[in-house]
Design a protein around this motif. Structure first.
Motif, PDB file in Angstrom:
ATOM      1  N   TYR A  66       0.828  -1.211   0.000  1.00  7.75           N
ATOM      2  CA  TYR A  66       0.000   0.000   0.000  1.00  7.75           C
ATOM      3  C   TYR A  66       0.862   1.261   0.000  1.00  7.75           C
ATOM      4  O   TYR A  66       0.553   2.226  -0.688  1.00  7.75           O
ATOM      5  CB  TYR A  66      -0.947   0.001   1.204  1.00  7.75           C
ATOM      6  CG  TYR A  66      -2.345  -0.445   0.860  1.00  7.75           C
ATOM      7  CD1 TYR A  66      -3.392   0.458   0.839  1.00  7.75           C
ATOM      8  CD2 TYR A  66      -2.616  -1.767   0.538  1.00  7.75           C
ATOM      9  CE1 TYR A  66      -4.674   0.066   0.525  1.00  7.75           C
ATOM     10  CE2 TYR A  66      -3.898  -2.176   0.224  1.00  7.75           C
ATOM     11  CZ  TYR A  66      -4.930  -1.260   0.207  1.00  7.75           C
ATOM     12  OH  TYR A  66      -6.199  -1.649  -0.124  1.00  7.75           O
ATOM     13  N   ALA A  67       1.930   1.248   0.772  1.00  8.43           N
ATOM     14  CA  ALA A  67       2.788   2.437   0.880  1.00  8.43           C
ATOM     15  C   ALA A  67       3.440   2.785  -0.450  1.00  8.43           C
ATOM     16  O   ALA A  67       3.704   3.950  -0.729  1.00  8.43           O
ATOM     17  CB  ALA A  67       3.850   2.211   1.949  1.00  8.43           C
ATOM     18  N   GLU A  68       3.694   1.802  -1.285  1.00  4.04           N
ATOM     19  CA  GLU A  68       4.358   2.025  -2.572  1.00  4.04           C
ATOM     20  C   GLU A  68       3.382   2.261  -3.722  1.00  4.04           C
ATOM     21  O   GLU A  68       3.800   2.527  -4.845  1.00  4.04           O
ATOM     22  CB  GLU A  68       5.270   0.839  -2.903  1.00  4.04           C
ATOM     23  CG  GLU A  68       6.410   0.665  -1.912  1.00  4.04           C
ATOM     24  CD  GLU A  68       7.356   1.863  -1.894  1.00  4.04           C
ATOM     25  OE1 GLU A  68       7.639   2.424  -2.983  1.00  4.04           O
ATOM     26  OE2 GLU A  68       7.790   2.239  -0.793  1.00  4.04           O
ATOM     27  N   ALA A  69       2.093   2.189  -3.462  1.00  7.33           N
ATOM     28  CA  ALA A  69       1.096   2.339  -4.527  1.00  7.33           C
ATOM     29  C   ALA A  69       1.125   3.745  -5.100  1.00  7.33           C
ATOM     30  O   ALA A  69       1.309   4.726  -4.387  1.00  7.33           O
ATOM     31  CB  ALA A  69      -0.290   2.016  -4.000  1.00  7.33           C
ATOM     32  N   PHE A  70       0.904   3.823  -6.376  1.00  3.71           N
ATOM     33  CA  PHE A  70       0.837   5.098  -7.083  1.00  3.71           C
ATOM     34  C   PHE A  70      -0.426   5.868  -6.711  1.00  3.71           C
ATOM     35  O   PHE A  70      -0.423   7.084  -6.569  1.00  3.71           O
ATOM     36  CB  PHE A  70       0.888   4.808  -8.584  1.00  3.71           C
ATOM     37  CG  PHE A  70       0.326   5.893  -9.447  1.00  3.71           C
ATOM     38  CD1 PHE A  70       1.037   7.065  -9.633  1.00  3.71           C
ATOM     39  CD2 PHE A  70      -0.899   5.748 -10.048  1.00  3.71           C
ATOM     40  CE1 PHE A  70       0.515   8.069 -10.423  1.00  3.71           C
ATOM     41  CE2 PHE A  70      -1.420   6.754 -10.834  1.00  3.71           C
ATOM     42  CZ  PHE A  70      -0.707   7.908 -11.019  1.00  3.71           C
ATOM     43  N   LEU A  71      -1.516   5.133  -6.541  1.00  3.51           N
ATOM     44  CA  LEU A  71      -2.809   5.750  -6.288  1.00  3.51           C
ATOM     45  C   LEU A  71      -3.607   4.812  -5.391  1.00  3.51           C
ATOM     46  O   LEU A  71      -3.547   3.592  -5.551  1.00  3.51           O
ATOM     47  CB  LEU A  71      -3.540   5.964  -7.615  1.00  3.51           C
ATOM     48  CG  LEU A  71      -4.761   6.851  -7.670  1.00  3.51           C
ATOM     49  CD1 LEU A  71      -4.440   8.275  -7.230  1.00  3.51           C
ATOM     50  CD2 LEU A  71      -5.326   6.872  -9.079  1.00  3.51           C
ATOM     51  N   THR A  72      -4.347   5.398  -4.463  1.00  2.77           N
ATOM     52  CA  THR A  72      -5.188   4.617  -3.555  1.00  2.77           C
ATOM     53  C   THR A  72      -6.607   5.151  -3.661  1.00  2.77           C
ATOM     54  O   THR A  72      -6.876   6.302  -3.300  1.00  2.77           O
ATOM     55  CB  THR A  72      -4.668   4.733  -2.102  1.00  2.77           C
ATOM     56  OG1 THR A  72      -3.298   4.327  -2.066  1.00  2.77           O
ATOM     57  CG2 THR A  72      -5.483   3.867  -1.171  1.00  2.77           C
ATOM     58  N   LEU A  73      -7.503   4.308  -4.180  1.00  2.00           N
ATOM     59  CA  LEU A  73      -8.887   4.714  -4.410  1.00  2.00           C
ATOM     60  C   LEU A  73      -9.823   3.834  -3.588  1.00  2.00           C
ATOM     61  O   LEU A  73      -9.704   2.609  -3.599  1.00  2.00           O
ATOM     62  CB  LEU A  73      -9.234   4.589  -5.896  1.00  2.00           C
ATOM     63  CG  LEU A  73      -8.403   5.462  -6.838  1.00  2.00           C
ATOM     64  CD1 LEU A  73      -8.714   5.117  -8.290  1.00  2.00           C
ATOM     65  CD2 LEU A  73      -8.637   6.928  -6.566  1.00  2.00           C
ATOM     66  N   ALA A  74     -10.755   4.452  -2.882  1.00  2.00           N
ATOM     67  CA  ALA A  74     -11.681   3.727  -2.010  1.00  2.00           C
ATOM     68  C   ALA A  74     -12.517   2.730  -2.801  1.00  2.00           C
ATOM     69  O   ALA A  74     -12.927   2.993  -3.928  1.00  2.00           O
ATOM     70  CB  ALA A  74     -12.591   4.711  -1.293  1.00  2.00           C
ATOM     71  N   ASP A  75     -12.776   1.599  -2.166  1.00  2.70           N
ATOM     72  CA  ASP A  75     -13.598   0.555  -2.771  1.00  2.70           C
ATOM     73  C   ASP A  75     -14.671   0.140  -1.765  1.00  2.70           C
ATOM     74  O   ASP A  75     -14.414  -0.642  -0.868  1.00  2.70           O
ATOM     75  CB  ASP A  75     -12.732  -0.644  -3.148  1.00  2.70           C
ATOM     76  CG  ASP A  75     -13.534  -1.805  -3.698  1.00  2.70           C
ATOM     77  OD1 ASP A  75     -14.661  -1.575  -4.183  1.00  2.70           O
ATOM     78  OD2 ASP A  75     -13.041  -2.943  -3.652  1.00  2.70           O
ATOM     79  N   GLY A  76     -15.848   0.711  -1.900  1.00  3.47           N
ATOM     80  CA  GLY A  76     -16.949   0.281  -1.045  1.00  3.47           C
ATOM     81  C   GLY A  76     -17.510   1.385  -0.181  1.00  3.47           C
ATOM     82  O   GLY A  76     -16.807   2.297   0.259  1.00  3.47           O
ATOM     83  N   MET A  77     -18.780   1.278   0.060  1.00  4.40           N
ATOM     84  CA  MET A  77     -19.475   2.290   0.851  1.00  4.40           C
ATOM     85  C   MET A  77     -19.014   2.370   2.301  1.00  4.40           C
ATOM     86  O   MET A  77     -19.002   3.471   2.858  1.00  4.40           O
ATOM     87  CB  MET A  77     -20.990   2.075   0.781  1.00  4.40           C
ATOM     88  CG  MET A  77     -21.611   2.521  -0.539  1.00  4.40           C
ATOM     89  SD  MET A  77     -21.170   4.212  -1.048  1.00  4.40           S
ATOM     90  CE  MET A  77     -21.920   5.192   0.241  1.00  4.40           C
ATOM     91  N   PRO A  78     -18.608   1.283   2.957  1.00  5.43           N
ATOM     92  CA  PRO A  78     -18.122   1.454   4.329  1.00  5.43           C
ATOM     93  C   PRO A  78     -16.954   2.442   4.431  1.00  5.43           C
ATOM     94  O   PRO A  78     -16.879   3.217   5.391  1.00  5.43           O
ATOM     95  CB  PRO A  78     -17.707   0.038   4.740  1.00  5.43           C
ATOM     96  CG  PRO A  78     -18.619  -0.844   3.945  1.00  5.43           C
ATOM     97  CD  PRO A  78     -18.734  -0.145   2.605  1.00  5.43           C
ATOM     98  N   VAL A  79     -16.081   2.454   3.441  1.00  3.62           N
ATOM     99  CA  VAL A  79     -14.965   3.407   3.450  1.00  3.62           C
ATOM    100  C   VAL A  79     -15.496   4.825   3.235  1.00  3.62           C
ATOM    101  O   VAL A  79     -15.073   5.771   3.909  1.00  3.62           O
ATOM    102  CB  VAL A  79     -13.911   3.031   2.383  1.00  3.62           C
ATOM    103  CG1 VAL A  79     -12.805   4.061   2.319  1.00  3.62           C
ATOM    104  CG2 VAL A  79     -13.351   1.634   2.648  1.00  3.62           C
TER     105      VAL A  79
END
Length: 92
Positions: A66-79
């Motif tokens: 996760y720390a090295e990811a280029f982009l972090t996009l939410a997946d799901g309504m709980p988030v």
């Protein structure tokens, strides 16, 4: 610095546990992904959901991915609900 790099640097983050989620709307995310596709580097996107958030708490290797990811996009309504509850709503 390229436009591609500037867009990522200016992205606001929503912090939820060990996940730093980019606060982009659909068009911003799409533009960023298109720019990444044209860049001369390998990158990847992670999509935290409630299962990922639990795994991030205890799995160091997963946190490193996760720390090295280029982009972090939410997946799901709980988030999304968590972002609203914490008064830092995700854009979409």
């Amino acid at each position: 610095m390229t436009v591609f790099a500037r867009n990522i640097a200016l992205s606001e983050k929503f912090i939820l546990g060990h996940a730093e989620i980019d606060r982009l709307d659909f068009n911003q995310a799409l533009d960023t992904l298109i720019q990444a596709a044209h860049a001369d580097r390998c990158s990847y996107v992670v999509t935290p959901n409630s299962d990922h958030l639990v795994m991030l708490e205890s799995n160091r290797a997963f946190r490193e991915v996760y720390a090295e990811a280029f982009l972090t996009l939410a997946d799901g309504m709980p988030v999304v609900w968590a972002s609203r509850f914490l008064k830092t709503p995700l854009k979409e």
